[in-house]
Design an enzyme around this catalytic site. Structure first.
Site, short mmCIF file in Angstrom:
data_model
loop_
_atom_site.label_atom_id
_atom_site.label_comp_id
_atom_site.label_asym_id
_atom_site.label_seq_id
_atom_site.Cartn_x
_atom_site.Cartn_y
_atom_site.Cartn_z
N HIS A 1 0.92 -1.18 0.22
CA HIS A 1 0.19 0.09 -0.07
C HIS A 1 0.97 1.26 0.17
O HIS A 1 1.14 1.83 1.13
CB HIS A 1 -1.05 -0.08 1.18
CG HIS A 1 -1.94 1.02 1.22
ND1 HIS A 1 -3.39 0.75 1.99
CD2 HIS A 1 -1.99 2.21 0.78
CE1 HIS A 1 -4.27 1.93 1.50
NE2 HIS A 1 -3.29 2.79 0.99
N GLU B 1 -2.53 -1.71 -3.18
CA GLU B 1 -3.66 -0.79 -2.72
C GLU B 1 -3.21 0.54 -2.59
O GLU B 1 -2.31 1.15 -2.75
CB GLU B 1 -3.89 -0.99 -1.29
CG GLU B 1 -4.08 -2.39 -0.97
CD GLU B 1 -4.26 -2.71 0.38
OE1 GLU B 1 -4.74 -3.76 1.04
OE2 GLU B 1 -3.77 -1.75 1.27
N HIS C 1 -8.42 -5.63 6.86
CA HIS C 1 -8.10 -4.73 8.31
C HIS C 1 -8.42 -5.27 9.57
O HIS C 1 -9.45 -5.77 9.58
CB HIS C 1 -8.90 -3.39 8.04
CG HIS C 1 -8.01 -2.09 8.38
ND1 HIS C 1 -7.70 -1.83 9.54
CD2 HIS C 1 -7.55 -1.42 7.42
CE1 HIS C 1 -7.07 -0.73 9.22
NE2 HIS C 1 -6.69 -0.56 8.16
N ASP C 2 -7.29 -5.65 10.17
CA ASP C 2 -7.41 -5.99 11.64
C ASP C 2 -8.10 -7.35 11.54
O ASP C 2 -8.35 -7.87 12.86
CB ASP C 2 -8.36 -5.01 12.71
CG ASP C 2 -7.77 -3.68 12.60
OD1 ASP C 2 -6.59 -3.39 13.20
OD2 ASP C 2 -8.36 -2.80 12.06
N GLY D 1 -1.68 -7.47 7.39
CA GLY D 1 -0.54 -6.97 7.62
C GLY D 1 -0.13 -6.98 9.09
O GLY D 1 0.68 -7.78 9.51
#
Ligand code: PXP
Length: 243
Positions: free
Chosen positions: A44, A71, A192-193, A215
């Site tokens: 990203h 991204e 995400h998370d 990530g």
């Protein structure tokens, strides 16, 4: 069907940049993630290049053997040019503002429909699969269909936050959203998370999940378990519904 694991390696670049040298070696880490079983690599890049640099993206492309997912916000000209030059497997469009710490909202696919339509057709004409980051909201998912995107990436921060207290309530909007996306013929990614704690439950309840990009939690877990073991643990969470 088992969702693919795409490892987001931004944190590796953050660590490298903190000392200004080449350690850890980003290209080696990416290749090792693939060797250890990851089915994709995600980056990203942001305009301040505080983690992944544009140069990294160019250097990663020829060495990767799995799916490469880039991204970012296509309104940044440098991002747009980079993606069209590098031609990754997939571009995930995220409506970040400059300097944002991390992505914190999906596209308003109603307000930005015309813009997204144009930009998506540009990427698709270049042979790049498209995905757009959206909240688990039926109106946004239905709007995504009208943009012509191949896939959506469900923004899972709300799921992750609510999961410890009430997993069933946390996953409900995502299960409903994914069902609608499937009816509309949209592919479903998520990110995400997501973590070792919440991933298996998500994969069990969200039908048609094609890919997760992870990530922060994965790289943090690797400090304790090692990168190879960690990737195997995440793959197991995706594969086995009793993990
Ligand atoms: N998807 C998008 C669009 C993101 O911006 C990020 C964070 O860079 C992720 C997925 C991965 O989130 P996390 O680092 O919390 O796993």
């Amino acid at each position: 069907m088992t969702a693919k694991l795409s490892v987001n390696i931004n944190k590796i670049a953050t660590l490298r940049n903190s000392r200004g040298g080449k350690t850890p070696d980003l290209l080696k880490v990416a290749a090792d993630c693939e060797r250890y079983g990851a089915q994709g690599i995600t980056v990203h890049p942001r305009p301040d290049e505080r983690h992944i640099r544009y140069k990294d993206v160019r250097e990663l492309k020829p060495i990767l053997t799995t799916e490469f997912n880039i991204e970012g916000n296509p309104r940044e000209q440098q991002f747009l040019d980079l993606v069209l030059e590098v031609k990754p497997t997939q571009v995930t469009l995220v409506p970040d503002v400059t300097g944002q710490l991390t992505s914190d909202h999906g596209w308003d696919t109603a307000v930005h429909k015309d813009y997204l339509k144009d930009i998506i057709s540009l990427f698709k004409d270049a042979g790049i699969r498209t995905s757009i980051f959206v909240d688990a909201d039926l109106k946004m998912i239905e709007g995504a269909k009208e943009t012509g995107t191949d896939r959506i990436e469900l923004y899972t921060e709300d799921y992750a936050k609510q999961f410890p207290e009430n997993p069933a309530a946390a996953v409900r909007p995502f299960a409903i959203g994914a069902k609608r996306a499937q009816e509309l013929g949209l592919g479903i990614n998520a990110g995400h998370d997501l973590s070792l704690e919440n991933l298996n439950y998500f994969a069990q309840h969200v039908e048609g999940l094609l890919e997760v990009s992870i990530g922060h939690a994965l790289i943090s877990d690797a400090l304790y378990f090692g990168l190879e073991n960690t990737i195997q643990l995440y793959l197991r969470k995706l594969k086995s519904f009793n993990a």
